[in-house]
Every structure is written in C-alpha cells, then in structure tokens.
Design a protein around this motif. Structure first.
Motif, short mmCIF file in Angstrom:
data_model
loop_
_atom_site.label_atom_id
_atom_site.label_comp_id
_atom_site.label_asym_id
_atom_site.label_seq_id
_atom_site.Cartn_x
_atom_site.Cartn_y
_atom_site.Cartn_z
N CYS A 5 -13.10 6.45 10.79
CA CYS A 5 -13.54 5.31 9.78
C CYS A 5 -15.23 5.05 10.07
O CYS A 5 -15.57 5.10 11.33
CB CYS A 5 -12.81 3.99 10.16
SG CYS A 5 -10.89 4.13 9.87
N GLN A 6 -15.63 4.51 9.17
CA GLN A 6 -17.08 4.01 9.53
C GLN A 6 -16.85 2.55 9.29
O GLN A 6 -16.41 1.95 8.40
CB GLN A 6 -17.99 4.63 8.36
CG GLN A 6 -19.32 3.96 8.62
CD GLN A 6 -20.52 4.94 8.72
OE1 GLN A 6 -20.42 6.14 8.54
NE2 GLN A 6 -21.32 4.40 9.52
N LYS A 22 -14.64 7.40 6.41
CA LYS A 22 -15.85 8.01 6.53
C LYS A 22 -16.35 8.94 5.76
O LYS A 22 -17.15 8.88 5.05
CB LYS A 22 -16.25 8.44 8.06
CG LYS A 22 -17.60 9.16 8.28
CD LYS A 22 -18.33 9.00 9.43
CE LYS A 22 -19.50 9.72 9.84
NZ LYS A 22 -20.44 9.69 8.53
N ARG A 24 -15.36 8.97 2.44
CA ARG A 24 -15.19 8.40 1.25
C ARG A 24 -16.80 7.45 1.15
O ARG A 24 -17.11 7.10 -0.02
CB ARG A 24 -14.04 7.75 0.73
CG ARG A 24 -12.96 8.49 0.79
CD ARG A 24 -12.55 9.10 -0.77
NE ARG A 24 -12.74 8.15 -1.97
CZ ARG A 24 -13.36 8.38 -2.99
NH1 ARG A 24 -13.91 9.61 -3.33
NH2 ARG A 24 -13.37 7.46 -4.01
N GLY A 25 -17.11 6.95 2.40
CA GLY A 25 -17.73 6.07 2.60
C GLY A 25 -17.62 4.72 1.55
O GLY A 25 -16.51 4.14 1.58
N LEU A 26 -18.69 4.12 1.06
CA LEU A 26 -18.31 3.01 0.26
C LEU A 26 -18.05 3.08 -1.21
O LEU A 26 -18.10 2.11 -2.05
CB LEU A 26 -19.76 2.15 0.25
CG LEU A 26 -20.10 1.47 1.61
CD1 LEU A 26 -21.57 1.05 1.55
CD2 LEU A 26 -19.39 0.74 2.12
N ALA A 42 -24.47 0.06 8.68
CA ALA A 42 -23.41 0.75 9.64
C ALA A 42 -23.70 0.40 10.94
O ALA A 42 -24.71 0.24 11.57
CB ALA A 42 -23.75 2.41 9.47
N VAL A 45 -18.82 4.40 14.11
CA VAL A 45 -17.77 5.47 13.42
C VAL A 45 -16.76 5.45 14.49
O VAL A 45 -17.25 5.70 15.71
CB VAL A 45 -18.63 6.74 13.04
CG1 VAL A 45 -17.39 7.67 12.98
CG2 VAL A 45 -19.40 6.69 12.26
#
Length: 90
Positions: A5-6, A22, A24-26, A42, A45
């Motif tokens: 995860c981010q 992470k 897929r991001g936003l 950010a 992570v």
C-alpha cells in the motif's frame, strides 16, 4: 491477504490519509474526493496484512476497503478521540 500500500497525506486537513494499492495508485479514487483531499502527498509505502498494527485503523478494514472500492480514507480524529489520546499521554 497481503497488499503493498501507498499512503498519502492531505495538505488540507491534519491527520487525513488515503491508503491505496501501490500498483494502482490513485486511479480508483473519485475525482470529487481528490478535490476535497487536496494534492496528495506520498508519506509511506508499507506491506499491509490483516495482523499488522496501525495507529488509528484496523488493517483488516483498510484491506477490505481497498479491495472493495480501491482506497481507504482515514479521517482526522474526532474531539472525543483527541480527548482520550490526551488523557492517555498525560
């Protein structure tokens, strides 16, 4: 289930965070939410699994929300939560 995860911090609201996958991001975060959240910053992570301890959220719930909707939004603490935290610290 583990997931990388981010975590992003909101510049508009203290202690508001977005957790996303992470890879897929936003991409799955609705535009309306991003506008209210502000430009995501950010901050970390982390490998998240249901047993991991988080300060203010259940890791299992975070993972469930990311799986179902693509993100988890951690809201700032309520006044009651802040009072409990102050009493525990003091």
């Amino acid at each position: 289930m583990k997931r990388l995860c981010q975590v992003f911090k909101s510049p508009k609201r203290e202690e508001m965070y977005l957790y996303v996958d992470k890879a897929r991001g936003l991409a799955d975060v609705p535009e309306a939410l991003l506008q209210q959240f502000g430009e995501p910053r950010a901050v970390m992570v982390l490998m998240l699994d249901p047993a991991r301890k988080l300060a203010r959220a259940s890791a299992a719930e975070v993972l469930e929300k990311i799986e179902a909707q693509g993100f988890y939004l951690q809201m700032p603490p309520t006044e009651a939560e802040l009072l409990r935290r102050d009493r525990a610290d003091g």
